[in-house]
Design an enzyme around this catalytic site. Structure first.
Site, PDB file in Angstrom:
ATOM      1  N   LYS A  75      35.811  -0.216   9.191  1.00 37.82           N
ATOM      2  CA  LYS A  75      35.232   0.502   8.058  1.00 37.82           C
ATOM      3  C   LYS A  75      33.789   0.874   8.400  1.00 37.82           C
ATOM      4  O   LYS A  75      33.025   0.038   8.868  1.00 37.82           O
ATOM      5  CB  LYS A  75      35.280  -0.368   6.799  1.00 37.82           C
ATOM      6  CG  LYS A  75      34.898   0.368   5.518  1.00 37.82           C
ATOM      7  CD  LYS A  75      35.139  -0.493   4.292  1.00 37.82           C
ATOM      8  CE  LYS A  75      34.796   0.268   3.021  1.00 37.82           C
ATOM      9  NZ  LYS A  75      35.040  -0.539   1.811  1.00 37.82           N
TER      10      LYS A  75
ATOM     11  N   ARG B  64      46.141  -2.604 -15.988  1.00 36.39           N
ATOM     12  CA  ARG B  64      47.213  -3.081 -15.122  1.00 36.39           C
ATOM     13  C   ARG B  64      47.661  -4.500 -15.489  1.00 36.39           C
ATOM     14  O   ARG B  64      48.695  -4.964 -15.019  1.00 36.39           O
ATOM     15  CB  ARG B  64      46.755  -3.037 -13.663  1.00 36.39           C
ATOM     16  CG  ARG B  64      46.175  -1.687 -13.277  1.00 36.39           C
ATOM     17  CD  ARG B  64      45.719  -1.640 -11.848  1.00 36.39           C
ATOM     18  NE  ARG B  64      46.862  -1.558 -10.947  1.00 36.39           N
ATOM     19  CZ  ARG B  64      46.791  -1.101  -9.694  1.00 36.39           C
ATOM     20  NH1 ARG B  64      45.644  -0.682  -9.222  1.00 36.39           N
ATOM     21  NH2 ARG B  64      47.846  -1.063  -8.934  1.00 36.39           N
TER      22      ARG B  64
ATOM     23  N   GLU C 249      45.276  -7.742 -10.564  1.00 35.22           N
ATOM     24  CA  GLU C 249      44.793  -7.911 -11.928  1.00 35.22           C
ATOM     25  C   GLU C 249      45.748  -8.743 -12.781  1.00 35.22           C
ATOM     26  O   GLU C 249      45.310  -9.543 -13.611  1.00 35.22           O
ATOM     27  CB  GLU C 249      44.566  -6.537 -12.580  1.00 35.22           C
ATOM     28  CG  GLU C 249      43.426  -5.733 -11.990  1.00 35.22           C
ATOM     29  CD  GLU C 249      43.809  -4.939 -10.757  1.00 35.22           C
ATOM     30  OE1 GLU C 249      42.913  -4.281 -10.186  1.00 35.22           O
ATOM     31  OE2 GLU C 249      45.002  -4.972 -10.351  1.00 35.22           O
TER      32      GLU C 249
END
Length: 645
Positions: free
Chosen positions: A287, A404, A376
């Site tokens: 990244k 969610r 979640e």
């Protein structure tokens, strides 16, 4: 500042132009694409590290596949900047995330190359599988590719999709982009598992064996399902025991390979196009690749804001006076204070320790603060499990992400009356992330659930006091505390904790004829509006209701007994929200008043700065002034006439 793309990149207006280049030129395209992203984001802002990490993959995918006929689905979309630039949006890319400009995420209405709208993680495999199943049903030779990160792979939805894909016989490719990061470093057993695969000498040897085997396979129509199955079975026998996860799900696994080797990526994707059925390619990337500071501190450079690309200095606003903190930081520091007072307090977040500022507690009290990954649903239910054992849990989830976990809140928390505190960060409009991230709906979707307490602080002191109140033994029901993205209003915010009576609002100001009822941070907009309204001879009352469930009925009886014109203000949808609760109270008790509801309208609100969006949606200070003036237009006309005389 004019930003000019490189000599090859400026010729690419679509993937068709990319395909005209030789393979030897792709390395230069990648360098130019990476530099263009750095140039634009440093000046205009946006997500940064994720797109740099998949430059080579973006180029390879559009070089090999016939997009947009072949369906390419990017998970979350933080990494899709290169994709956007290569698909006809290069010259307008500087408008990314700006008001009326490009969305920061793939969006179906923006481009035919954006096959699926994304903003929340872990949806790509399900979406691509649906596309692959439809292609098979219609008899189309259309390829489907899902690009998913190792962070997004931690979500249950990704495993549900792989479980289905493995037995579906759908022609799809899952590309697992493994960089050990989401926004924060990844956590959990899956991270360790992928690390084992990446470092396994058995896998590295097997990788070469696989490609050599594929190179000897017949291609075209003669490459049958039976042949592919035979090769897959042979491969399985050579794979180390650590590979059982994907193989057990009947996904043919290939890799890991270097995700920054453009030649290897192109060759690999060309080979995998010839293999039918569901398969997964594991690539390893960095990244922030190509920008040293972003590689070194990947969390900071996920979305750093504006910065000097040469020095790496991040541009920060300079102020002459102390500034209020972000609400998230007030939460992050206050929970530590409370946890030092109460040993039963825990903190839970689904993969957002930096965004929620729970990272402070995780550093200081690692045994009582946990990041559960992008899960979640699990975050809500593990909080419920802790609560059954007497723990007082602060479960911090962004408002839009809490959608969610809705079933878990109903089934596991509310029905069982477990006193979990749900801290909804980024409640209301969030700005440049747009409609996938706006926390517009939590008030109505929680207000309809029995046993729920719903609160919102007007400032930092109120946030601290609501947090303090929620962890008291006298608070026996689940409690929502919603607060917005960004700064509050109190530079001196470390005030002593004080308990707030559940369901008790506060009268901030008496007034005449018209009252403003605010819920949460927009009460500060009302305060500013009231100062301006005094210039027109209008003296509104102002009530900070604090709670939308339960409502302060005593305070509302006072309001409806005294005022005939009422304005409600909330940083949430007006459909079923705080204003609706006030109208329900009025109807239930037989009151009659002229009520105007200000808040997020019943439509999708696009991206822009918070100031731009509050104005567009009509609940900033100027909109409040205009609304009250309209309600009081007779008085305004009289006052204006008197001033003219």
């Amino acid at each position: 500042m004019e930003i000019t793309p490189g000599t090859l990149l400026k010729q690419i207006d679509s993937p068709a132009d990319l395909k005209k280049l030789s393979r030897e030129q792709l390395h230069q395209v990648c360098n130019e694409l990476r530099q263009y992203i750095i140039d634009v984001v440093s000046v205009h802002g946006g997500h940064f590290g994720a797109s740099l990490g998949v430059v080579e993959l973006s180029v390879a995918l559009h070089y090999v596949y016939n997009t947009p006929y072949d369906q390419l689905v990017w998970d979350v979309g933080h990494q899709a900047y290169g994709h956007k630039i290569l698909t006809g949006r290069r010259d307008i890319f500087p408008s990314n995330r700006k008001y009326k400009g490009l969305s920061g995420f793939p969006k179906r209405s923006e481009s035919e190359y954006d096959t699926f709208g994304v903003g929340h993680s872990s949806t790509s495999i399900s979406a691509a599988l649906g596309m692959a199943l439809a292609a098979k049903y219609k008899g189309e030779d259309r390829k489907s590719v899902a690009v998913i990160g190792d962070g997004a792979m931690t979500a249950g939805m990704a495993f549900e999709a792989m479980n289905h894909a493995g037995v579906s016989d759908a022609d799809m490719l899952i590309i697992l982009n493994d960089n050990c990061m989401s926004i924060d470093p990844n956590v959990g057993a899956l991270k360790e598992y992928l690390t084992d695969i990446s470092l396994s000498p058995t896998y590295n040897k097997l990788k070469d064996d696989v490609w050599n085997a594929i190179g000897k396979l017949p291609v075209g129509k003669s490459f049958t399902r039976a042949m592919a199955h035979k090769v897959a079975e042979g491969i399985k026998g050579a794979i180390s025991s650590s590979s059982n996860l994907f193989e057990a799900l009947k996904l043919r696994y290939f890799g890991p390979i270097d995700g920054h080797n453009i030649a290897k990526l192109v060759d690999t994707l060309e080979d995998l196009k010839k293999i039918p059925g569901p398969k997964i390619l594991h690539i390893v990337t960095v990244k922030g690749k190509g920008y040293a500071l972003a590689e070194k501190d990947q969390t900071l450079w996920h979305a750093p804001g504006l910065f000097d690309k040469v020095s790496g200095e991040i541009v920060k606003k300079k102020f002459n006076t102390p500034q209020p903190p972000k609400y998230q930081d007030v939460f992050g520091h206050s929970i530590i204070e409370l946890a030092e007072m109460n040993p039963k307090i825990w903190g839970v977040t689904p993969a957002m320790p930096s965004g929620s500022s729970l990272k402070f507690m995780m550093e200081k009290m690692p045994d009582r603060a946990i990041d559960v990954g992008i899960c979640e649903q699990h975050a809500a239910t593990v909080s419920a499990g802790l609560a059954t054992q007497g723990m007082r849990v602060f479960c911090n989830i962004y408002s839009s992400f809490m959608q969610r976990a809705y079933d878990q809140v109903v089934h596991d928390i509310a029905i069982q009356k477990l006193p979990v505190t749900l801290c909804l960060d980024r409640a209301g409009l969030v700005g440049e992330d747009g409609p996938t991230h706006h926390g517009a709906y939590d008030i109505p979707y929680f207000r309809c659930i029995p046993n729920m307490i719903i609160s919102a602080p007007m400032n930092e002191q109120e946030l601290r006091n609501l947090m303090y109140t929620s962890q008291l033994e006298s608070t026996t029901l689940p409690m929502v505390i919603r607060y917005p993205r960004g700064e509050g209003v109190m530079p001196e915010w470390r005030t002593p904790f004080e308990a707030i009576e559940i369901g008790k609002g506060r009268k901030l100001k008496d007034g005449e004829e018209v009252a403003i009822l605010s819920f949460g941070h927009p009460g500060n907009f009302a305060k500013s509006a009231i100062v301006e309204l005094h210039q027109y001879g209008i003296n509104p009352g102002h009530y900070d209701m604090r709670f939308t469930k339960p409502l302060d009925e005593a305070l509302l009886h006072e309001v409806f007994s005294k005022y005939r014109k009422i304005v409600t203000i909330e940083d949430g949808t007006t459909i079923g929200g705080f204003g609706s609760a006030i109208l329900e109270f009025m109807a239930q008790h037989g009151y009659s008043a002229q009520v105007k509801m200000l808040g997020i309208p019943d439509r999708l609100v696009e991206h822009g700065t918070l100031k731009e969006l509050h104005a567009e949606c009509g609940y900033d200070a100027n909109a409040i002034v205009a609304t009250v003036k309209e309600l009081m237009k007779d008085k305004v006309q009289v006052t204006s006439g008197a001033l003219l005389q």
